[in-house]
Enzyme design. Structure first.
Site, short mmCIF file in Angstrom:
data_model
loop_
_atom_site.label_atom_id
_atom_site.label_comp_id
_atom_site.label_asym_id
_atom_site.label_seq_id
_atom_site.Cartn_x
_atom_site.Cartn_y
_atom_site.Cartn_z
N LYS A 1 -1.95 11.77 -4.68
CA LYS A 1 -1.98 11.51 -6.12
C LYS A 1 -3.43 11.28 -6.58
O LYS A 1 -3.90 11.87 -7.53
CB LYS A 1 -1.10 10.30 -6.45
CG LYS A 1 -1.08 9.95 -7.91
CD LYS A 1 -0.11 8.82 -8.20
CE LYS A 1 -0.30 8.33 -9.63
NZ LYS A 1 0.62 7.27 -10.02
N GLU B 1 -7.03 8.15 4.63
CA GLU B 1 -6.27 8.79 5.71
C GLU B 1 -6.10 10.28 5.43
O GLU B 1 -6.31 11.14 6.29
CB GLU B 1 -4.87 8.16 5.85
CG GLU B 1 -4.86 6.74 6.38
CD GLU B 1 -4.91 5.69 5.29
OE1 GLU B 1 -5.43 5.98 4.19
OE2 GLU B 1 -4.45 4.57 5.54
N GLY C 1 3.48 7.03 -6.95
CA GLY C 1 3.47 7.71 -5.66
C GLY C 1 4.84 7.71 -4.98
O GLY C 1 5.33 8.73 -4.51
N ARG C 2 5.48 6.55 -4.94
CA ARG C 2 6.75 6.46 -4.21
C ARG C 2 7.92 7.03 -5.01
O ARG C 2 9.06 7.01 -4.56
CB ARG C 2 7.02 5.01 -3.80
CG ARG C 2 6.93 4.00 -4.93
CD ARG C 2 6.86 2.58 -4.41
NE ARG C 2 6.62 1.60 -5.46
CZ ARG C 2 5.41 1.25 -5.89
NH1 ARG C 2 4.34 1.83 -5.39
NH2 ARG C 2 5.28 0.35 -6.85
N GLU D 1 7.50 -1.53 -1.46
CA GLU D 1 6.24 -1.42 -2.21
C GLU D 1 6.51 -1.71 -3.69
O GLU D 1 5.63 -2.18 -4.41
CB GLU D 1 5.62 -0.03 -2.04
CG GLU D 1 4.16 0.03 -2.46
CD GLU D 1 3.43 1.29 -2.01
OE1 GLU D 1 2.72 1.26 -0.99
OE2 GLU D 1 3.56 2.32 -2.70
N HIS E 1 24.40 0.70 19.20
CA HIS E 1 24.09 0.40 20.60
C HIS E 1 22.74 -0.29 20.74
O HIS E 1 22.15 -0.31 21.82
CB HIS E 1 24.14 1.68 21.43
CG HIS E 1 25.52 2.26 21.45
ND1 HIS E 1 26.48 1.89 22.37
CD2 HIS E 1 26.13 3.12 20.60
CE1 HIS E 1 27.60 2.53 22.12
NE2 HIS E 1 27.42 3.28 21.05
N LYS F 1 -7.19 -2.06 2.79
CA LYS F 1 -8.01 -0.85 2.69
C LYS F 1 -9.49 -1.23 2.61
O LYS F 1 -10.34 -0.65 3.29
CB LYS F 1 -7.67 -0.06 1.41
CG LYS F 1 -6.33 0.61 1.41
CD LYS F 1 -6.22 1.46 0.13
CE LYS F 1 -4.80 1.88 -0.15
NZ LYS F 1 -4.65 2.54 -1.46
O1 F6P Z 1 -0.38 2.68 0.05
C1 F6P Z 1 -0.66 2.72 -1.28
C2 F6P Z 1 -0.46 4.05 -1.90
O2 F6P Z 1 -1.19 4.05 -3.08
C3 F6P Z 1 0.98 4.43 -2.16
O3 F6P Z 1 1.50 3.84 -3.27
C4 F6P Z 1 0.87 5.90 -2.26
O4 F6P Z 1 2.11 6.51 -2.18
C5 F6P Z 1 -0.02 6.17 -1.08
O5 F6P Z 1 -0.95 5.11 -1.09
C6 F6P Z 1 -0.75 7.48 -1.09
O6 F6P Z 1 -1.57 7.61 -2.21
P1 F6P Z 1 -2.14 8.99 -2.66
O7 F6P Z 1 -0.98 9.88 -2.98
O8 F6P Z 1 -3.00 8.71 -3.85
O9 F6P Z 1 -2.93 9.58 -1.52
#
Ligand code: F6P
Length: 549
Positions: free
Chosen positions: A211, A217, A273-274, A359, A390, A513
């Site tokens: 987003k 990452e 995002g979620r 979240e 199990h 972060k």
């Molecule tokens: O972990 C925080 C967060 O902002 C989430 O809400 C989001 O889904 C994820 O990181 C990834 O963010 P982006 O889509 O901006 O890479």
């Protein structure tokens, strides 16, 4: 009363009425509730679309439900719901509208954000996605060396990974079986390594989904993927254009990264995002299942959106599920909620719900900025049945904690299972049996009647009275998946509205972060970190010495 003139949740008369009711009702046993009302199963079942939701095995009576609905009314759930659908900026801390529902609304509707009807651009992006997915699926989009694209690797994390990954797994029988789909999220290089080690770069396309396009990452993995691609294709950087597309709200950052914005699929800051996998974030999924199935899934979402928006409180499924969670979390001290799908295809469903729920509602500050004085979001967990039976179901049956659970199952196994379809009755018998055992247990008298030695009776007794909700549908189709996800999205909404928290921000992920960024040079170069605590300092030193630095 807070500065907005709103009475604190736990000072509302409706809250006190529920506390009193809890004291009187206690833990009246489900055995008794069912004995007292032969119609209970029927009366406590709600249907929405293809979902048959039996909530009769919950520790509630008509009175409980009535008081819970009154609490929802007093907390202004309907008002906030309508504000969300109307595009008001209900994400107060980020000053944003919350309009994932617009992503699945027909184009003929009008949904405004800051006065602009957004439906046209939503559908324009869907059409672009459909064209792109079609070109890949039909072999018209070719790689740098003219090879057909056979592998799609989605690089993203959190909401830019969990949704498409979960839905890809859920809808595998609808996917192109002659293509390979992988999802890379972890900054641990092992994730990317394992995802690409057996792939041919000439046949591989990466979808970089973020987003913000600032997530470390994702950018780290995307850079490494680019290096892997170029190494495999002779180093010609013009190859990137044929092998990388982006999904983002941030065109500037996409261009900065080196992806042509012609190859970018857009979404907007009013999609959290979620809550985003039915936006362009679902591009990998759309390539996998095709635009038509993707459309069916959106229709499933929309069906439940409309239900949530218009069904009366008594028959409003997301509202009911949200209220049941409030009853257990706030009035019975339940700390967690198990989601137990009896479908192997839903193996990622609970992991997806963890972000959606935790979240969104893992907050301890009210919308106005005060401390909350009541429990908020539960720990959400679970794995597909029967595996969990199990492993940890022992604790569900005889442990000391109250853990409400959702049991999810389908009448029809997927057709391609062939003879394996015969195993389905056994799978579903387990689902029904678990709901039954958790609710009704086994009394000491019943155990004794089986001739069990007296010393063992307490060990082999099941208290029961463990609440479950059973969600049954005919089959796990794209539409049903959309319905299920929307059901949980709105359940989370209802709870956040009652708890008076902002379910659409996520400030709690920021500190880690920032600290990781600050610590990284200490790990790589031994750089001093001012004010570092002794424990973290010693761990970093130990790490460096283990790495021979
Ligand atoms: O972990 C925080 C967060 O902002 C989430 O809400 C989001 O889904 C994820 O990181 C990834 O963010 P982006 O889509 O901006 O890479």
């Amino acid at each position: 009363m807070n500065a907005e003139g709103r009475t604190r949740l736990d000072q509302l008369p409706e809250w006190h009425a529920l506390s009193k009711h809890r004291d009187e009702f206690g833990l009246t046993h489900l055995r008794r509730l069912f004995e007292d009302d032969p119609q209970r199963a029927e009366r406590y079942t709600v249907r929405v679309g293809d979902l048959h939701i039996d909530y009769s095995k919950n520790l509630v009576t008509d009175e409980t439900l009535r008081l819970l609905r009154q609490l929802a009314e007093a907390a202004g759930v309907a008002r906030l719901r309508d504000a969300m659908f109307e595009g008001e900026k209900i994400n107060v801390t980020e000053d944003r509208a919350v309009l994932h529902t617009a992503l699945r609304t027909p184009e003929s509707a009008t949904v405004r954000v800051d006065g602009e009807n957004v439906m046209r651009k939503v559908h324009q992006v869907l059409i672009r996605m459909g064209t792109f997915a079609g070109r890949i699926r039909e072999g018209h989009w070719r790689g740098h060396t003219g090879e057909r694209i056979k592998n799609i690797v989605n690089i993203g994390i959190g909401g830019s990974d969990l949704g498409p990954k979960m839905a890809y797994e859920a809808l595998r029988p609808y996917t192109r079986r002659d293509m390979t789909f992988r999802f890379v999220s972890n900054v641990d290089g092992a994730d990317l390594h394992e995802a690409v080690r057996d792939l041919d770069p000439a046949e591989t396309l990466f979808i970089v989904a973020s987003k913000t396009f600032t997530t470390v990452e994702t950018l780290t993995n995307a850079k490494a993927a680019r290096a892997w691609l170029l190494a495999g294709l002779g180093g010609d950087s013009s190859a990137v254009a044929k092998h990388f597309v982006a999904v983002s709200t941030n065109a500037e950052k996409v261009a900065e990264f080196g992806i042509n914005t012609d190859n970018m699929f857009e979404f907007w800051d009013w999609v959290g995002g979620r809550y985003s996998y039915d936006s362009a974030i679902g591009l990998s999924l759309m390539v996998a299942i095709g635009p038509e199935c993707f459309g069916d899934m959106l229709a499933g979402f929309h069906l439940v959106d409309e239900h949530f928006r218009s069904a009366p409180f008594e028959a409003n499924a997301p509202l009911l599920l949200g209220l049941l969670g409030i009853w257990y979390g706030n009035f019975h001290d339940a700390q967690s909620h198990a989601v137990l799908p009896y479908s192997h295809y839903l193996s990622q469903f609970t992991a997806y719900l963890q972000q959606l729920d935790m979240e969104s509602n893992g907050k301890s500050t009210t919308r106005e900025g005060g401390p909350v004085e009541w429990q908020t979001g539960p720990v959400v967990w679970g794995t597909p049945g029967t595996n969990g039976q199990h492993a940890y179901y022992q604790l569900l049956h005889q442990g000391t904690k109250m853990i409400p659970a959702d049991l999810i199952g389908f009448a029809d196994p997927v057709s391609e299972l062939g003879e394996l379809r015969d195993q389905h009755d056994l799978l579903m018998a387990n689902l029904f049996a678990q709901g039954q055992a958790l609710a009704f247990g086994k009394t000491a008298e019943e155990v004794r009647a089986e001739g069990v030695p007296e010393a063992q009776v307490p060990h082999r007794t099941f208290p029961g009275n463990r609440p479950t909700t059973t969600i049954l549908a005919s089959a796990l189709t794209p539409s049903v998946l959309g319905q299920l996800v929307a059901l949980y999205e709105h359940k989370v909404f209802v709870q956040g509205a009652i708890w008076d928290i902002d379910s659409f921000d996520q400030w709690g992920v920021e500190l880690g972060k920032v600290l990781a960024k600050r610590l990284e040079p200490a790990l790589t170069e031994g750089a001093p970190v001012p004010g570092l605590d002794a424990s973290t300092r010693a761990l970093v030193d130990r790490y460096r010495s283990l790495r021979g630095r």
